[in-house]
Design an enzyme around this catalytic site. Structure first.
Site, PDB file in Angstrom:
ATOM      1  CE  LYS A 248      -2.626   1.164   3.651  1.00  0.00           C
ATOM      2  NZ  LYS A 248      -3.799   1.200   4.564  1.00  0.00           N
ATOM      3  CG  ASP A 346     -12.748   2.728   8.168  1.00  0.00           C
ATOM      4  OD1 ASP A 346     -13.970   2.881   7.991  1.00  0.00           O
ATOM      5  OD2 ASP A 346     -11.908   2.982   7.281  1.00  0.00           O
TER       6      ASP A 346
END
Length: 505
Positions: A248, A346
């Site tokens: 990422k 989240d």
């Protein structure tokens, strides 16, 4: 001098059908649109149209029945079904007056003066049709001279302003550049200090640290892109030992490194089969990247929302149950199993990764918050999470304190989407009662009716689905104190269906 006409525009009349419509009103409406075609394939309203009528035969917007409105749309054919004749383009037909046409063909430009009198502009002279007007030429010359003066004044003012601005920038250039570089240096110095403190605290247990050259080598110069988001892009890569990883790469304009260091610190504290493993990271100036174990089946959301054939799910009910239970165990570990309690904030399908055996792993700890276990409520400066999964108390503090129960709410909303194969709020459904899916499910359980969920093949799968629904409805209680802990959720999913009670509505 010039007229235009839209050639392929047809009037359509949309008439709302309400529960108050009586047979008499409906008959009046049909009489009003006698000779028109009617399309009633839309829920809640009908459409009247007649492709053979001319513009002057259409009913004006001020002469329509109650609950009817005028819509003008382009068409591409004059026969066929309603949606076959509608077209994507509007054809406009322009028509010049005779005097303008002569002017245009003679190389001139059609114009009008202040009194709306037509004149033809040609070769810097104005020739009026009918009677020659010498004053027109004089006025044109005078107007031209005034324009030159105005343009000269504007150009002079703009030039002086530009020169003044350049002088100011030159005088303060050192202060401006010094302040800019100082802010940049302070930001990077603070982020680097956080990283160095983190590495020092974890010692040999810290994940591998890569430089940016290593990241480019691992990803093959970012050749195989797996996905992207607001944080940046994710690429597939491989290490020297041949093991596959997901990298990422964060956007350089992400701001401070707080989220980055937060994610590295959070995942480094974990070791659980349902938590994604962090292989390493890169922190080199503004270049930041996280290296994770590679998950062949990607994220959960593509197995929930993608279109499927009738009565066939992307994932079977035993696998859905396994995924729901695995995520619950992962959250239980974050809340109770770590030395430091980790609140994720989240939880959603996009942040649940699936390995080759569809074992779920919780990922993306950028919004996570660390707290000691004895803390029941944590402080937050602003909302965290994704709309549709955020617990009510995060937005409205009057409902209660923010705690691990906020993750429980997000988990419940996510599992309900897994059960329904759809978003919990969906205005596209056929029946209004199904727009908010959790409410519809609660009503069916309350009435002891079938859940009508796709793909249930036997009683065992029906029991799994009902346990997932009941546990989730407990999780999404508005009052955080009414929500179970994740340990209790695991117990509910693993236990018998008969032992589960219905939650408050």
């Amino acid at each position: 001098s010039m007229l235009f006409h839209m050639v392929n525009i047809i009037s359509f009349y949309k008439c709302i059908s309400t529960s108050n419509n009586t047979r008499n009103i409906t008959q009046k409406k049909n009489d009003h649109f006698a000779g028109y075609n009617m399309y009633n394939g839309c829920e809640g309203f009908s459409i009247y149209y007649n492709l053979s009528r001319r513009d002057d035969e259409y009913i004006g917007a001020d002469n329509l029945p109650t609950n009817c409105s005028l819509i003008r749309l382009p068409i591409q054919a004059t026969h066929g079904d309603l949606f076959d004749v509608l077209g994507p383009e509007i054809l406009v037909e322009w028509k010049l007056s005779e005097e303008c046409s002569k002017c245009h063909n003679g190389g001139g430009q059609c114009q009008t003066n202040k009194t709306n009198k037509f004149s033809c502009h040609k070769d810097m002279k104005l020739t009026s049709f009918g009677v020659a007007d010498v004053s027109t030429v004089t006025a044109g010359t005078s107007k031209k001279g005034n324009l030159r003066i105005i343009w000269f004044m504007v150009a002079t003012g703009a030039s002086l302003s530009t020169v003044g601005l350049l002088i100011l920038l030159f005088c303060f250039r050192k202060k401006i550049l010094w302040y800019k570089y100082l802010r940049f240096w302070e930001s990077n110095a603070e982020d680097h200090q956080k990283v160095e403190e983190f590495l020092k605290n974890y010692g040999s247990y810290a994940p591998n640290r890569y430089n940016y050259t290593d990241i480019k080598r691992i990803t093959g110069r970012f050749r195989n892109k797996l996905g992207h988001g607001g944080f940046g892009n994710v690429y597939r890569g491989s290490l020297r030992d041949g093991s596959e990883v997901a990298v990422k790469v964060l956007n350089e304009l992400k701001g401070s490194g707080e989220d980055f260091v937060n994610e590295v610190a959070s995942i480094s504290r974990t070791s659980h089969v349902n938590i994604v493993s962090l292989v390493g990271f890169c922190f080199e100036g503004q270049k930041r990247a996280l290296v994770y174990e590679f998950m062949p089946n990607g994220s959960l959301e593509k197995f929930i929302y993608e279109k499927r054939t009738d009565n066939v799910r992307q994932l079977s009910w035993p696998i859905l149950y396994k995924i729901a239970l695995g995520i619950a165990r992962g959250l239980e570990y974050l809340h109770r199993g770590c030395n430091t309690r980790i609140l994720h904030f989240d939880i959603k399908p996009h942040n649940i990764l699936l390995d080759e055996d569809f074992c779920p792993k919780i990922s993306d700890f950028g919004l996570a918050k660390l707290c000691i276990k004895k803390e029941s409520v944590v402080s937050m400066l602003g909302p965290r999470g994704t709309i549709g999964y955020i617990a009510p108390e995060i937005v409205c503090r009057n409902l209660g304190g923010v705690s691990h129960k906020s993750d429980v709410y997000s988990y419940g909303m996510m599992v309900l989407e897994m059960v329904g194969g759809r978003k919990n709020v969906d205005v596209r459904v056929d029946r209004t009662s199904e727009i908010y899916f959790p409410h519809w499910l609660y009503q069916r359980l309350e009435l002891e009716e079938e859940l009508q969920l796709i793909g249930i093949m036997n009683e065992e799968e029906n029991e799994c689905a009902r346990k997932m629904v009941i546990a989730s409805l407990w999780c999404i209680q508005t009052d955080p104190s009414n929500r179970p802990s994740m340990s209790k959720v695991v117990e509910m999913l693993e236990g018998k269906l008969d032992s589960l009670q219905m939650p408050p509505k």
